[in-house]
Scaffold this motif. Structure first.
Motif, PDB file in Angstrom:
ATOM      1  N   ALA A  13       0.829  -1.212   0.000  1.00  0.00           N
ATOM      2  CA  ALA A  13       0.000   0.000   0.000  1.00  0.00           C
ATOM      3  C   ALA A  13       0.859   1.257   0.000  1.00  0.00           C
ATOM      4  O   ALA A  13       0.573   2.230  -0.711  1.00  0.00           O
ATOM      5  N   ILE A  14       1.937   1.247   0.798  1.00  0.00           N
ATOM      6  CA  ILE A  14       2.803   2.411   0.864  1.00  0.00           C
ATOM      7  C   ILE A  14       3.551   2.616  -0.449  1.00  0.00           C
ATOM      8  O   ILE A  14       3.702   3.753  -0.931  1.00  0.00           O
ATOM      9  N   ILE A  15       4.013   1.529  -1.058  1.00  0.00           N
ATOM     10  CA  ILE A  15       4.708   1.645  -2.351  1.00  0.00           C
ATOM     11  C   ILE A  15       3.786   2.267  -3.401  1.00  0.00           C
ATOM     12  O   ILE A  15       4.167   3.210  -4.112  1.00  0.00           O
ATOM     13  N   ILE A  16       2.560   1.745  -3.483  1.00  0.00           N
ATOM     14  CA  ILE A  16       1.594   2.287  -4.455  1.00  0.00           C
ATOM     15  C   ILE A  16       1.267   3.735  -4.124  1.00  0.00           C
ATOM     16  O   ILE A  16       1.178   4.588  -5.028  1.00  0.00           O
ATOM     17  N   GLN A  17       1.108   4.038  -2.848  1.00  0.00           N
ATOM     18  CA  GLN A  17       0.736   5.401  -2.463  1.00  0.00           C
ATOM     19  C   GLN A  17       1.854   6.387  -2.786  1.00  0.00           C
ATOM     20  O   GLN A  17       1.586   7.513  -3.224  1.00  0.00           O
ATOM     21  N   ILE A  18       3.102   5.981  -2.581  1.00  0.00           N
ATOM     22  CA  ILE A  18       4.225   6.855  -2.934  1.00  0.00           C
ATOM     23  C   ILE A  18       4.275   7.076  -4.443  1.00  0.00           C
ATOM     24  O   ILE A  18       4.516   8.198  -4.916  1.00  0.00           O
ATOM     25  N   LEU A  19       4.026   6.017  -5.227  1.00  0.00           N
ATOM     26  CA  LEU A  19       3.997   6.165  -6.685  1.00  0.00           C
ATOM     27  C   LEU A  19       2.862   7.081  -7.121  1.00  0.00           C
ATOM     28  O   LEU A  19       3.046   7.966  -7.978  1.00  0.00           O
ATOM     29  N   VAL A  20       1.679   6.880  -6.531  1.00  0.00           N
ATOM     30  CA  VAL A  20       0.532   7.738  -6.850  1.00  0.00           C
ATOM     31  C   VAL A  20       0.839   9.183  -6.467  1.00  0.00           C
ATOM     32  O   VAL A  20       0.552  10.121  -7.220  1.00  0.00           O
ATOM     33  N   GLY A  21       1.432   9.368  -5.273  1.00  0.00           N
ATOM     34  CA  GLY A  21       1.794  10.710  -4.839  1.00  0.00           C
ATOM     35  C   GLY A  21       2.800  11.372  -5.759  1.00  0.00           C
ATOM     36  O   GLY A  21       2.795  12.595  -5.931  1.00  0.00           O
ATOM     37  N   SER A  22       3.666  10.567  -6.385  1.00  0.00           N
ATOM     38  CA  SER A  22       4.664  11.109  -7.304  1.00  0.00           C
ATOM     39  C   SER A  22       4.048  11.509  -8.644  1.00  0.00           C
ATOM     40  O   SER A  22       4.635  12.309  -9.388  1.00  0.00           O
ATOM     41  N   PHE A  23       2.884  10.949  -8.973  1.00  0.00           N
ATOM     42  CA  PHE A  23       2.173  11.333 -10.197  1.00  0.00           C
ATOM     43  C   PHE A  23       1.387  12.632 -10.019  1.00  0.00           C
ATOM     44  O   PHE A  23       1.053  13.301 -11.003  1.00  0.00           O
ATOM     45  N   ILE A  24       1.067  12.995  -8.783  1.00  0.00           N
ATOM     46  CA  ILE A  24       0.256  14.198  -8.539  1.00  0.00           C
ATOM     47  C   ILE A  24       0.907  15.453  -9.119  1.00  0.00           C
ATOM     48  O   ILE A  24       0.230  16.264  -9.767  1.00  0.00           O
ATOM     49  N   PRO A  25       2.236  15.678  -8.938  1.00  0.00           N
ATOM     50  CA  PRO A  25       2.843  16.857  -9.574  1.00  0.00           C
ATOM     51  C   PRO A  25       2.721  16.845 -11.096  1.00  0.00           C
ATOM     52  O   PRO A  25       2.589  17.903 -11.723  1.00  0.00           O
ATOM     53  N   VAL A  26       2.763  15.658 -11.700  1.00  0.00           N
ATOM     54  CA  VAL A  26       2.604  15.547 -13.156  1.00  0.00           C
ATOM     55  C   VAL A  26       1.193  15.976 -13.560  1.00  0.00           C
ATOM     56  O   VAL A  26       1.000  16.727 -14.524  1.00  0.00           O
TER      57      VAL A  26
END
Length: 455
Positions: free
Chosen positions: A91-104
């Motif tokens: 869950a944390i891995i996916i959430q960090i990846l999702v969070g990294s897409f937010i600036p994009v």
């Protein structure tokens, strides 16, 4: 390679965002002495609901009692990690990846609003490095997943306003429904989205098609919500989404008003209210919510002056709060001296005490709190200037109108959180605020429009 060349800026922003989020996660993990669960734990009980789902106790909180507070998307997202791997690491891995897409996505939204690569780059970089967005990517709050879905909704709805496509309408309605099942604050969006679409599309789409689109949008939105509404009807006897508005009104707004009236702290008033006879938070359900609402309104009606003060403080806090103290505390950095009241209240009531406390921060890591607070004050000022400039230059396109209404919506729905409001509540609209705040610095060239939509 062609993809990387074409999207090199987005890829770079994503990699920067990913790097700083991973780095901050390990800093926080070190601060929590390697305790993974303590590092990721959020204070809104999503951790407990996910564990109960995994343990076969249903969608419940403590002692197996069904939760009337939470909505399903985020708890099920966390529980899926437990079902698949037996822990929350996935869950944390996916959430960090999702969070990294937010600036994009924030950069893409900025380009949708104002066709300026410089402004879009500014928005993307700030979102990649903004401490709150970094922190919330690796702790269990709904913000990261919600903002990701919410930005996808805004982008799809803007595309619908530009093209009038039925497919885009269906997609945006579905994304709005999923967003509402992640964080219920957007559940009333159709009330202004439908009139807005009618106003801007009335000359571009036939009346019959507009009526059909309205029916489709509302129907799909309600269809997405319907399983959860049915669950609450079966469990609580009421087809509602959540009791959170009633909870906030009684257990955050009322203590905030009383704290101002009695010149005490929010925590002391909240503690007294929670422990008063018949006011325990666990007694608040869908069935008892009307009574709690009635009592709350009876209390705050006695203090109209304090109500206005709380609302004013909340609105200022919404735009200017930095959230850095929470970031530093999660990294294991705790101040020796803390403010006895929210910064705005202390500055107004006791400027000397405020300056003494702030002066102790200057030669410590907590100078970042001051720097980020000044940054958000400046952003707020330029956001207001940007709004005025857009009006004066008659640049209020359909996308600009939409996002300004969204900012207004989040602003006026936040005051029920009283003195507990912080930077977290502003996060969904930060890409919008940053874009408008940067607009006054844009030098517009003659015979060139910086606004992609002519609607």
């Amino acid at each position: 390679m062609n993809f990387l060349r074409k999207h090199k800026i987005s890829v770079l922003i994503f990699l920067i965002a990913l790097s700083v989020r991973v780095l901050l996660f390990f800093v926080n993990l070190e601060a929590h002495l390697g305790d993974f669960e303590a590092t990721i734990y959020g204070s809104d009980w999503y951790f407990e609901v996910a564990q109960n789902l995994f343990s076969g106790n249903g969608f419940s909180l403590f002692e197996g009692r069904p939760s009337p507070i939470h909505v399903p998307v985020y708890p099920f997202f966390l529980a899926s990690s437990l079902f698949l791997f037996g822990n929350f690491i996935f869950a944390i891995i996916i959430q960090i990846l999702v969070g990294s897409f937010i600036p994009v996505l924030g950069r893409k939204l900025s380009l949708k609003l104002i066709s300026s690569e410089k402004i879009a780059l500014f928005v993307g970089v700030v979102l990649a490095l903004e401490p709150n967005f970094m922190l919330f990517s690796s702790i269990f709050f709904t913000e990261t997943l919600f903002i990701f879905l919410f930005l996808l909704f805004i982008l799809s709805f803007i595309s619908y306003l530009e093209k009038g496509s039925t497919k885009l309408l269906v997609l945006s309605s579905f994304l709005l429904g999923i967003s509402a099942l992640t964080k219920t604050v957007v559940q009333f969006f159709p009330l202004f989205l439908v009139p807005l679409a009618w106003w801007f599309l009335r000359k571009h789409i036939p009346l019959k098609k507009l009526i059909l689109h309205t029916f489709l949008f509302v129907s799909i939105f309600l269809l997405v919500l319907s399983p959860w509404l049915y669950r609450n009807y079966k469990v609580f006897g009421t087809p509602g989404m959540t009791i959170m508005p009633s909870f906030n009104l009684y257990f955050t707004f009322v203590p905030s008003v009383l704290a101002l009236h009695n010149n005490t702290s929010f925590s002391s008033e909240s503690h007294a209210l929670i422990n008063s006879p018949g006011a325990h938070s666990e007694i608040l359900t869908f069935a008892t919510a009307p009574q709690f609402n009635k009592e709350a309104l009876e209390i705050i009606s006695q203090y109209p002056k304090e109500v206005l003060e709380v609302v004013a403080i909340n609105i200022v806090t919404f735009f200017t709060h930095d959230g850095m103290l929470t970031v530093l505390q999660n990294a294991g950095i705790t101040p020796e001296v803390s403010l006895s009241k929210p910064a705005i209240m202390l500055l107004v009531s006791s400027p000397v005490e405020f300056m003494k406390t702030v002066s102790t921060y200057i030669m410590s890591p907590f100078v970042l709190v001051l720097i980020m607070r000044l940054f958000w004050i400046a952003v707020t000022v330029f956001f207001l200037i940007g709004c005025v400039r857009l009006l004066r230059k008659r640049k209020i396109t359909a996308p600009i109108t939409l996002v300004l209404i969204i900012v207004l919506y989040f602003t006026i729905t936040t005051p029920t959180n009283g003195l507990t409001a912080n930077a977290r509540f502003r996060m969904p609209v930060v890409p919008i605020i940053l874009t408008i705040a940067a607009y006054p610095f844009l030098r517009e060239r003659k015979n060139k429009t910086d606004f992609p939509s002519n609607l």
